[in-house]
Design a protein around this motif. Structure first.
Motif, short mmCIF file in Angstrom:
data_model
loop_
_atom_site.label_atom_id
_atom_site.label_comp_id
_atom_site.label_asym_id
_atom_site.label_seq_id
_atom_site.Cartn_x
_atom_site.Cartn_y
_atom_site.Cartn_z
N LEU B 220 0.88 -1.16 0.00
CA LEU B 220 0.00 0.00 0.00
C LEU B 220 0.91 1.20 0.00
CD1 LEU B 220 -2.75 -0.65 2.71
CD2 LEU B 220 -3.17 0.13 0.40
N THR B 221 0.85 1.99 -1.02
CA THR B 221 1.79 3.11 -1.10
C THR B 221 1.07 4.35 -1.60
OG1 THR B 221 2.29 2.51 -3.38
CG2 THR B 221 3.71 1.58 -1.69
N SER B 222 1.80 5.46 -1.63
CA SER B 222 1.18 6.70 -2.09
C SER B 222 1.34 6.88 -3.59
CB SER B 222 1.77 7.90 -1.35
OG SER B 222 3.16 7.95 -1.61
N SER B 223 2.20 6.09 -4.21
CA SER B 223 2.35 6.25 -5.65
C SER B 223 2.55 4.91 -6.31
CB SER B 223 3.54 7.16 -5.97
OG SER B 223 4.74 6.43 -5.81
N VAL B 224 2.25 4.89 -7.58
CA VAL B 224 2.42 3.65 -8.35
C VAL B 224 3.88 3.23 -8.38
CG1 VAL B 224 2.19 2.64 -10.65
CG2 VAL B 224 0.41 4.15 -9.77
N GLU B 225 4.75 4.23 -8.50
CA GLU B 225 6.17 3.90 -8.61
C GLU B 225 6.66 3.20 -7.34
OE1 GLU B 225 8.61 7.19 -9.68
OE2 GLU B 225 10.36 5.92 -10.08
N ASP B 226 6.20 3.70 -6.20
CA ASP B 226 6.60 3.07 -4.94
C ASP B 226 6.11 1.63 -4.87
OD1 ASP B 226 6.24 6.01 -2.78
OD2 ASP B 226 7.85 5.33 -4.10
N ALA B 227 4.89 1.44 -5.32
CA ALA B 227 4.36 0.07 -5.32
C ALA B 227 5.20 -0.82 -6.20
CB ALA B 227 2.91 0.07 -5.80
N ALA B 228 5.61 -0.29 -7.35
CA ALA B 228 6.43 -1.09 -8.27
C ALA B 228 7.78 -1.41 -7.66
CB ALA B 228 6.61 -0.33 -9.59
N ILE B 229 8.37 -0.42 -6.97
CA ILE B 229 9.68 -0.66 -6.35
C ILE B 229 9.57 -1.75 -5.29
CG2 ILE B 229 11.49 0.35 -4.90
CD1 ILE B 229 10.82 3.06 -6.23
N MET B 230 8.53 -1.62 -4.47
CA MET B 230 8.38 -2.61 -3.40
C MET B 230 8.10 -3.99 -3.95
SD MET B 230 6.56 -0.58 -0.30
CE MET B 230 6.59 -1.98 0.77
N LEU B 231 7.31 -4.04 -5.01
CA LEU B 231 7.01 -5.33 -5.61
C LEU B 231 8.29 -6.00 -6.11
CD1 LEU B 231 4.92 -7.42 -6.56
CD2 LEU B 231 4.69 -6.13 -8.67
N THR B 232 9.13 -5.21 -6.77
CA THR B 232 10.38 -5.78 -7.28
C THR B 232 11.23 -6.35 -6.16
OG1 THR B 232 10.34 -4.01 -8.93
CG2 THR B 232 12.35 -5.32 -8.79
N VAL B 233 11.25 -5.63 -5.03
CA VAL B 233 12.07 -6.10 -3.90
C VAL B 233 11.53 -7.39 -3.32
CG1 VAL B 233 12.76 -5.57 -1.53
CG2 VAL B 233 12.94 -3.82 -3.29
N MET B 234 10.21 -7.49 -3.19
CA MET B 234 9.61 -8.62 -2.47
C MET B 234 9.39 -9.85 -3.34
SD MET B 234 6.86 -6.92 0.14
CE MET B 234 5.91 -6.00 -1.08
N ALA B 235 9.21 -9.63 -4.64
CA ALA B 235 8.75 -10.74 -5.48
C ALA B 235 9.86 -11.75 -5.77
CB ALA B 235 8.19 -10.20 -6.80
N GLY B 236 9.46 -12.92 -6.22
CA GLY B 236 10.43 -13.92 -6.64
C GLY B 236 10.24 -15.21 -5.88
N GLN B 237 10.69 -16.29 -6.50
CA GLN B 237 10.49 -17.61 -5.91
C GLN B 237 11.18 -17.72 -4.55
OE1 GLN B 237 11.89 -21.05 -8.17
NE2 GLN B 237 10.05 -22.13 -7.49
N ASP B 238 10.54 -18.48 -3.67
CA ASP B 238 11.08 -18.65 -2.33
C ASP B 238 11.10 -20.14 -2.01
OD1 ASP B 238 9.85 -17.81 1.02
OD2 ASP B 238 11.83 -18.41 0.31
N SER B 239 12.24 -20.64 -1.57
CA SER B 239 12.33 -22.08 -1.27
C SER B 239 11.49 -22.45 -0.06
CB SER B 239 13.78 -22.48 -1.03
OG SER B 239 14.29 -21.77 0.07
N HIS B 240 11.01 -21.47 0.68
CA HIS B 240 10.16 -21.77 1.83
C HIS B 240 8.69 -21.85 1.47
CE1 HIS B 240 13.63 -20.14 4.22
NE2 HIS B 240 13.37 -21.28 4.83
#
Lengths: 560, 462
Positions: B220-240
């Motif tokens: 939940l962010t104030s701008s689309v760009e922030d949401a995109a940045i956070m998504l890039t950081v959090m996303a991706g396969q996880d062995s857990h």
């Protein structure tokens, strides 16, 4: 006084079966022991005399079976239908769904993590090794391996079940439709395997005070076992007797151990069997009411439990007094040698199975199956076939191929050049006895297979006699033959005397010193031969070649 | 604009909205579009205009002034947060700003159903009273690895079950954690950006499970760009997480084009489908107007707008509820007082179970557990759970088909505008209906981006 105590206790016992009678005498015996203490010696006969109150009051009483204890009474009228569910703990390094080590016997709760403790937010991830071992087991049991199978949640509440559900496989299991060939007595029987599926184990509860949760002041839970991989193997209801079942169980265990997927230690719980027993009149298609029996810690217990249960059910049915067989779970009581009813269930449990959303379907490709099949170690059946081809008698084959360390040791001894039968005899006799007594695995013997092979060949070529071999065996087992058995024998000066001239000389000495016995022998007391043999052995310190010695001795004795 | 004013008026107790509005008013850039708070912070740090400590103090100060009214935080982590900010500043002092993580110094609030190591994590429920996870959720771990500063845990309906945070056991409003619409609805009611990624895009490990096949973490962010940045950081396969996707993670923020570089018709050639069924029936006039205005705006930017009919969607809400409560009843079975959280001591096991769960679960939770247990029970499984799964497949198929013909689908997030606290709690069903417009997409696992009615360019739907 004895009878006073006995009449004081209510022991008018209704016994209609021989097993129940034996059970009741055991109980009486222990009661008496408790009363008198162990100073009083109570023999079985005495206690049976004293407890003459044992009366046969059941209307269903029948005479004890005329035939041996093992022949099922119902052979005339009833047929037993038995199925077995086996839980095999897979011998993987880690648990099924997390990285915790799967080890037995360590301090409680030392091999746990948030996943296997069911902490909030945790998720299961299936171990590849678990799949491999399960597929290996399924292939060894000639099962169909499902190209796609799924996991389900089996839901119920109990303190040893961290998530409140067990991850299992319900309607689409990994393996189906297999079979097992088993030797039962003189027959070879084939028993079907309905399915085998993967699931996780629960933790272990230790109750303080009683052996159940209720009735204990408190209970402690150890989650070391929670999440360990289990393979549940369900047989077709093809067994017809306790003997069938025990043979099935033993062969199943053997296969799992030979595959390296299980320890097969029923006492440690790495392999657990539950049986379902029902009886029906001979010729009837429809199955009778099924009773589940649990808590058998060995195959012999399983056999006894099943035989007991068959008897019990047949009795109930024959009594026909409205006491039909009830569908329930019973526990085998080793002390009482009987099955006991658990608390009556209020209907069947509803486990509310639904597909496990945290795990994707398990896919097994054809090439993966081929790889696993190619890696399969040799199974007991193949070992037995090979040993039969060596010309060994059936009994030997079964013993040698029973345990993996034994079979491997025997194979190594053969590979080192020893002839089959002598090697087999040594292994089945002294070597196995030593292993049992010292509680060591045959693979850990200090008397290595090549050394044993050497020893056998020394016997075969006459360098030492069998007697000498027996003499030096304890030393060899302590590792004294590590530089070579022949060297050791040489050192000890135990090389057999096989020179006929030398032997003759020894015999002559003995005969000369035993003129009296010689005369008696020649007069007809042929039993004295043993005496001469003993004297020759003594004289030669046991080093003469027995066969040669006997030949020459007999010649000399029977001359004139 | 009208839509915005309408939303403003109805939104009496919105916490995040107030919070973010204030922030935006002090940070408005020359272009009237929303600025990326993250980018601004990155620039400030790089230019040494302020330190990570300064950024944090500013946020903490605002928090202290708003908290007494809004109670949006269940726990705050000020000491540790200050230490984290300090660590960032030390790194800048020693190595400069080049090696900094993309979120270095950014204060982040984590919804309380996401595990944060050592910090109280209760999912807004009494049954997890006092629970401090021994591990971080993967999403949190990745944010921390990127330098983010975790400020505290935010309030929520127990286990995320409501739309309004009214069912929180810790009664008294930002990142993360939705099974129904709990990213999109707060965003919608409060006028910020909420992104629910495709199921499996962000690992669920550490997200306290409610509906396992529906749960998602999102920013939940104030701008689309922030949401995109956070998504890039959090996303991706996880062995857990065995359900996490193996698809490669692109740099979502890099794919965003700055406004000034766009032509006058940036959406030319884009086909947008407006879901007809979502505009019918019980949609409040205010919402309908807002959507209509958005459509006009999008058309002016060059998009082809067409109506799309998805009749299967009217089954989505009941199917969703059957599946969600069924999975929830199972996921909540572990809260039994044995290993962690609340335990009500009792004389025997059964009583301990009963008393603990009686005390620990609120009314709504009990309602849902009972429904879920019923739906899965013998004799009812086929009629409810299995049927719902089949409906789910139909919904997925319908949406997939529609997405073959359109680049994105448009609908309002909620049938009503933001409602006041207490307005809906009397009627549980009314609250469930609030989820009407979001659940079909959860069922299909789709990515949804909730934007303020005052649209900015570059939506993205999967």
């Amino acid at each position: 006084m004895t009878s006073a105590i006995l009449t004081g206790t209510p022991n008018i016992l209704c016994v209609s079966t021989r097993t129940a009678a034996v059970a009741s005498y055991t109980r009486t015996l222990s009661r008496l022991r408790n009363t008198f203490g162990t100073s009083c010696s109570l023999t079985r006969a005495r206690s049976l005399r004293e407890t003459a109150l044992i009366r046969c009051t059941s209307t269903a009483a029948v005479a004890p079976p005329q035939a041996s204890e093992h022949q099922p009474r119902q052979a005339n009228k009833f047929e037993a239908v038995i199925g077995i569910e086996t839980h095999v703990q897979l011998k993987t390094h880690t648990k099924a769904f997390c990285n915790c080590k799967s080890l037995y016997g360590d301090e409680p709760n030392t091999h746990v993590c948030p996943v296997c403790l069911g902490h909030p937010g945790t998720l299961p991830v299936l171990s590849k090794e678990v799949v491999r071992q399960a597929v290996l087991a399924g292939l060894a049991l000639q099962c169909q391996i499902a190209p796609q199978s799924k996991f389900d949640r089996k839901q119920y509440f109990y303190p040893d079940l961290p998530k409140g559900y067990q991850i299992s496989q319900y309607d689409v299991p990994l393996c189906t439709a297999g079979h097992l060939e088993v030797q039962v007595g003189k027959q070879t029987k084939t028993f079907g395997i309905t399915r085998a599926h993967l699931e996780e184990d629960a933790g272990k509860l230790n109750h303080s005070g009683s052996d159940q949760l209720s009735g204990s002041a408190y209970s402690l839970v150890d989650y070391n076992r929670a999440g360990q991989a289990l393979l549940e193997i369900v047989s077709e209801p093809d067994m017809r007797s306790g003997q069938d079942a025990a043979a099935y169980g033993a062969e199943l265990r053997r296969i799992m151990v030979f595959l390296g997927v299980s320890d097969g230690e029923m006492s440690e719980g790495s392999m657990r069997c539950d049986v379902n027993v029902s009886v029906r009149p001979l010729g009837q298609q429809q199955l009778g009411t099924k009773v589940e029996v649990k808590n058998m810690n060995s195959f012999s217990a399983m056999q006894k439990a099943i035989d007991f249960e068959i008897e019990r059910q047949v009795t109930l049915i024959e009594a026909g007094s409205g006491e039909e067989v009830v569908q329930e779970t019973r526990l085998w009581d080793e002390g009482k040698q009987a099955t006991q009813s658990m608390r009556k269930k209020e209907g069947l449990a509803d486990y509310r199975y639904f597909p496990e959303p945290d795990l994707p379907p398990l896919e097994v490709s054809t090439s993966y199956l081929q790889d696993v099949q190619a890696s399969m170690p040799q199974l007991p059946a193949e070992f037995r076939r090979q040993y039969r081809e060596l010309g060994l008698p059936a009994a030997d084959v079964l013993v040698l191929a029973d345990e993996l360390p034994t079979a491997q040791y025997f194979d190594d001894v053969l590979a080192a050049g020893a002839p089959a039968k002598p090697a087999a005899n040594w292994i089945m006799g002294d070597i196995m006895a030593f292993c049992k007594e010292s509680k060591i695995d045959m693979s850990k013997l200090q008397l290595t297979a090549p050394q044993l092979a050497e020893m056998v060949s020394l016997i075969e070529d006459g360098t030492i006699s069998g007697k000498i071999a027996k003499q030096i065996l304890p030393d060899l087992l302590q590792g004294k033959g590590s530089k070579g058995v022949k060297k050791f024998v040489d050192q000890k000066g135990l090389i057999q005397v096989s020179d006929p001239a030398q032997i003759e000389a020894i015999i002559d000495t003995v005969l000369a010193a035993n003129q009296k016995q010689l005369k008696q022998y020649r007069a007809g007391k042929t039993k004295l031969q043993g005496h001469f043999v003993g004297q020759v052995m003594k004289e030669s310190k046991g080093r003469v070649n027995p066969a040669l010695m006997n030949k020459i001795l007999m010649q000399k004795l029977n001359a004139k | 604009m009208k839509a915005q004013l309408l939303l403003q008026g109805q939104c009496a107790h919105t916490t995040a909205r107030h919070f973010w509005r204030k922030q935006l008013s002090t940070r408005r850039c020359s272009t009237s579009a929303r600025c990326s708070a993250i980018r601004e912070a990155q620039i400030s740090l790089h230019r040494r205009e302020c330190s990570a400590g300064d950024i944090l103090e500013q946020h903490l100060h605002r928090l202290e002034s708003t908290e007494p009214m809004y109670h949006s935080f269940l726990s705050t982590n000020t000491t540790a947060a200050r230490a984290q900010a300090q660590a960032v500043d030390q790194q800048i002092a020693m190595e400069g700003t080049d090696g900094l993580g993309v979120l270095a110094g950014i204060p982040i609030a984590v919804k309380d159903n996401i595990c944060t190591k050592g910090l109280p994590t209760t999912a807004g429920s009494k049954i997890l009273q006092g629970y401090r996870p021994p591990f971080n959720a993967t999403a949190v771990a990745r944010l921390k690895a990127a330098g983010a500063v975790i400020v505290g845990k935010t309030n929520m309906d127990a286990f995320g079950m409501g739309s309004s945070s009214e069912y929180s056991d810790y009664q008294s409003a930002i990142m993360l954690g939705t099974a129904g619409g709990s990213i999109r609805q707060p965003a919608s009611f409060c006028g910020v950006v909420g992104l629910k990624p495709t199921y499996g895009r962000i690992s669920r490990y550490g997200l306290i499970a409610y509906g396992s096949s529906l749960d998602c973490i999102g920013p939940l962010t104030s701008s689309v760009e922030d949401a995109a940045i956070m998504l890039t950081v959090m996303a991706g396969q996880d062995s857990h997480d065995a359900t996490s996707s193996a698809t490669a993670v692109p740099d979502y923020a890099a794919a965003l084009q700055p406004l000034h570089s766009l032509s006058s018709k940036p959406l030319a050639g884009k086909r947008i489908g407006v879901i007809a069924e979502m505009m019918q029936g019980g949609t409040a006039p205010g919402v309908a107007t807002a959507v209509t205005n958005s459509i006009k705006h999008l058309e002016s930017l060059g998009a082809d707008i067409a109506e799309v009919s998805l009749p299967e969607l009217h089954l989505a809400l009941p199917a969703y509820y059957v599946l969600a409560v069924s999975e929830a009843s199972s996921n909540l079975a572990r809260y039994d007082g044995v290993r962690y959280g609340l335990r009500h001591p009792a004389a025997n096991l059964r009583s301990m179970y009963n008393d603990t769960r009686q005390e620990g679960f609120g009314e709504e939770m009990k309602r849902r557990i009972l429904m879920g247990t019923y739906a899965l029970s013998a004799g009812y499984y086929d009629a409810y759970y299995k049927k719902a799964q089949q409906v789910r497949t139909l919904v997925q198929q319908a949406l997939n088909k529609a997405l073959e013909q359109h680049d994105l689908l448009l609908s309002p997030v909620a049938p009503t505008t933001a409602f006041k606290i207490g307005e809906k709690t009397e009627d549980p069903l009314a609250m469930y209906k609030e989820d009407l417009m979001t659940v079909h997409l959860n069922l299909a696992g789709k990515l949804i981006h909730r934007l303020h009615a005052q649209c900015t360019a570059n939506d993205r739907t999967g």
